[in-house]
Design an enzyme around this catalytic site. Structure first.
Site, PDB file in Angstrom:
ATOM      1  CG  HIS A 125      -1.937   0.942   1.390  1.00  0.00           C
ATOM      2  ND1 HIS A 125      -1.720   2.245   1.774  1.00  0.00           N
ATOM      3  CD2 HIS A 125      -3.268   0.830   1.183  1.00  0.00           C
ATOM      4  CE1 HIS A 125      -2.877   2.893   1.802  1.00  0.00           C
ATOM      5  NE2 HIS A 125      -3.842   2.056   1.448  1.00  0.00           N
ATOM      6  CG  ASP A 202       0.212  -2.752   6.252  1.00  0.00           C
ATOM      7  OD1 ASP A 202      -0.802  -2.874   6.970  1.00  0.00           O
ATOM      8  OD2 ASP A 202       0.219  -2.084   5.191  1.00  0.00           O
ATOM      9  CD  GLN A 205      -7.250  -4.669   3.863  1.00  0.00           C
ATOM     10  OE1 GLN A 205      -8.248  -5.358   4.062  1.00  0.00           O
ATOM     11  NE2 GLN A 205      -7.343  -3.384   3.563  1.00  0.00           N
ATOM     12  CE  LYS A 228      -7.599  -0.294   6.082  1.00  0.00           C
ATOM     13  NZ  LYS A 228      -8.268   0.163   4.872  1.00  0.00           N
ATOM     14  CB  CYS A 366      -3.604   3.136  -1.636  1.00  0.00           C
ATOM     15  SG  CYS A 366      -4.811   4.402  -1.298  1.00  0.00           S
TER      16      CYS A 366
HETATM   17  N1  PLP Z   1      -1.991  -0.905   4.555  1.00  0.00           N
HETATM   18  C1  PLP Z   1      -2.953  -1.617   3.969  1.00  0.00           C
HETATM   19  C2  PLP Z   1      -2.660  -3.008   3.493  1.00  0.00           C
HETATM   20  C3  PLP Z   1      -4.227  -1.081   3.787  1.00  0.00           C
HETATM   21  O1  PLP Z   1      -5.178  -1.789   3.200  1.00  0.00           O
HETATM   22  C4  PLP Z   1      -4.464   0.236   4.253  1.00  0.00           C
HETATM   23  C5  PLP Z   1      -5.789   0.861   4.038  1.00  0.00           C
HETATM   24  O2  PLP Z   1      -6.490   0.560   3.102  1.00  0.00           O
HETATM   25  C6  PLP Z   1      -3.439   0.930   4.875  1.00  0.00           C
HETATM   26  C7  PLP Z   1      -2.217   0.327   5.001  1.00  0.00           C
HETATM   27  C8  PLP Z   1      -3.642   2.315   5.404  1.00  0.00           C
HETATM   28  O3  PLP Z   1      -4.568   2.294   6.446  1.00  0.00           O
HETATM   29  P1  PLP Z   1      -5.142   3.662   7.053  1.00  0.00           P
HETATM   30  O4  PLP Z   1      -5.659   4.454   5.884  1.00  0.00           O
HETATM   31  O5  PLP Z   1      -6.227   3.203   7.967  1.00  0.00           O
HETATM   32  O6  PLP Z   1      -4.040   4.340   7.745  1.00  0.00           O
END
Ligand code: PLP
Length: 408
Positions: A125, A202, A205, A228, A366
């Site tokens: 991401h 990370d 998900q 999430k 993203c």
């Molecule tokens: N990493 C992953 C794999 C994600 O799916 C997301 C959000 O879609 C993020 C990071 C970023 O999360 P946040 O926007 O809640 O900070």
């Protein structure tokens, strides 16, 4: 024996699932972006503002003490949720992005020097790419990218080749938000540790789908967002090994993160407060407890079976659509399906099926470098939660066919 998962009963807990969108009952398949909230989480937010509203960690009065206790109870619940060895290792953040930026700043300051290497993967991401790029620019360090195969799996032999004594950090997504791939994170962590690198997971998900155990994984750091995980927006968590959190500098300066301040010198607070400057999102922090309670009362064997069934059923049904190609067919996959359809743009499909009450995500999710790798502008993504049903998959398929009739 695994209990049968009663999806109809679970859906009762999520009031938004009853609403209509464009005259149709909502079919919410954008859980990868954010999950819906059970009534208990909504009630907890209201209860805080109605009965407990006050600042935390500073007042001697009853309201402040009640709010502080409720907020700190959440920390303990998160400790249990991820099996952290102690609550001081659990830091409140604004979310995954905030957690990664904290690490890029605090780990980056002393731990990464000119010529050092940081490894990410091709499926990250943007929030797990850009902070590391910024750090590498500042420190003249080198960002390396572990490649993937056509199925959307990290090629472990290639990842292994990237690891060397110059590798200081590895930061990898547990489950890809675009492909659904479940990465073999435990193995990757062990490989990184062999060269002395620290590993960041990370878990944005994976926290809503998998049982997380930071001690079993042996990760050095983990980040995720509560929105999430069926909780409120504006709150997330950073887990770190205590001995590492103790030696890295704070991210932001301000109230709460200090022990003493004079104009000459400031001493920092103990963990976890050293990383928690300023007034946080107290309401969301407290309501997070309700989300964790909700997760804990679910039968997770049954949830996993249900989500696997949804994934398999949706994959099979979608593949029957003429010209539809699934992007990401890893052997280990969570209930996230990205696809493209010949001759139509994902955006147009998304707009048309929204008129039929179906919420999916379209675009690059993203993950622009990943889209470039697959040589596509974007995908349509259906991401399922435990409250989704096979009937909703059928509605998605019908809507897609109608959209194709209109677009082709
Ligand atoms: N990493 C992953 C794999 C994600 O799916 C997301 C959000 O879609 C993020 C990071 C970023 O999360 P946040 O926007 O809640 O900070």
């Amino acid at each position: 024996m695994t209990k049968v998962f009663n999806v109809a009963k679970v859906r009762e807990d999520f009031p938004i699932l009853k609403r209509e969108v464009n005259g149709k009952t909502l079919v919410y398949l954008d859980n990868g972006a954010t999950a819906q909230k059970p009534q208990t989480v909504i009630d907890a937010l209201t209860k805080y503002y109605t009965h407990e509203n006050s600042n935390i960690h500073r007042g001697v009065h009853t309201l402040s003490q009640e709010a502080t206790s409720a907020y700190e109870l959440t920390r303990e619940k998160i400790q249990g949720f991820i099996n952290a060895p102690e609550k001081e290792s659990v830091i409140f953040t604004k979310g995954t992005t905030d957690g990664i930026n904290l690490l890029a700043f605090s780990l980056g300051r002393d731990f990464v020097q000119e010529g050092d290497e940081i490894i990410i993967s091709a499926m990250e991401h943007h929030s797990n790419i850009v902070p590391w790029q910024m750090l590498c620019e500042q420190k003249k360090a080198v960002l390396k990218v572990a490649p993937i195969n056509q199925r959307g799996e990290i090629i472990l032999e290639e990842y292994k080749k990237l690891l060397n004594p110059k590798t200081k950090l590895v930061s990898i997504v547990h489950i890809s938000n675009t492909l659904g791939t479940i990465n073999p994170i435990q193995e990757m962590i062990a490989m990184a540790h062999e060269v002395g690198a620290k590993f960041i997971v990370d878990a944005a998900q994976s926290a809503p789908h998998l049982k997380i155990d930071v001690q079993a994984l042996d990760c050095d750091f983990m980040v995720f967002s509560m929105h999430k995980v069926f909780g409120p927006t504006g709150v997330g968590f950073l887990y770190g090994k205590k001995e590492l959190l103790e030696v890295i500098p704070p991210y932001q300066g301000g109230g709460d993160m200090i022990k003493t301040v004079t104009f000459e010198k400031t001493t920092y607070n103990e963990l976890p407060h050293k990383f928690e400057a300023g007034t946080p999102n107290i309401a969301a922090g407290i309501a997070t407890s309700a989300a964790i309670d909700y997760m804990n009362q679910l039968d997770w064997n049954a949830v996993h079976l249900h989500e696997k069934e949804l994934l398999d059923y949706a994959t099979a049904q979608l593949k029957l659509i003429d010209g539809l190609r699934i992007i990401g067919e890893a052997k280990e996959k969570a209930s996230v399906i990205s696809f493209v359809i010949d001759g139509v743009h994902p955006y147009d499909v998304g707009v048309i099926i929204d008129k039929m009450g179906i919420a999916v995500r379209t675009g690059h999710h993203c993950t622009q470098p990943l889209m470039d790798w697959f040589k596509i502008p974007g995908t349509i993504r259906a991401s399922f939660a435990f409250y989704n049903t096979k009937e909703e998959v059928d509605l998605l398929v019908v809507a897609l066919k109608r959209a194709l009739q209109m677009l082709r």
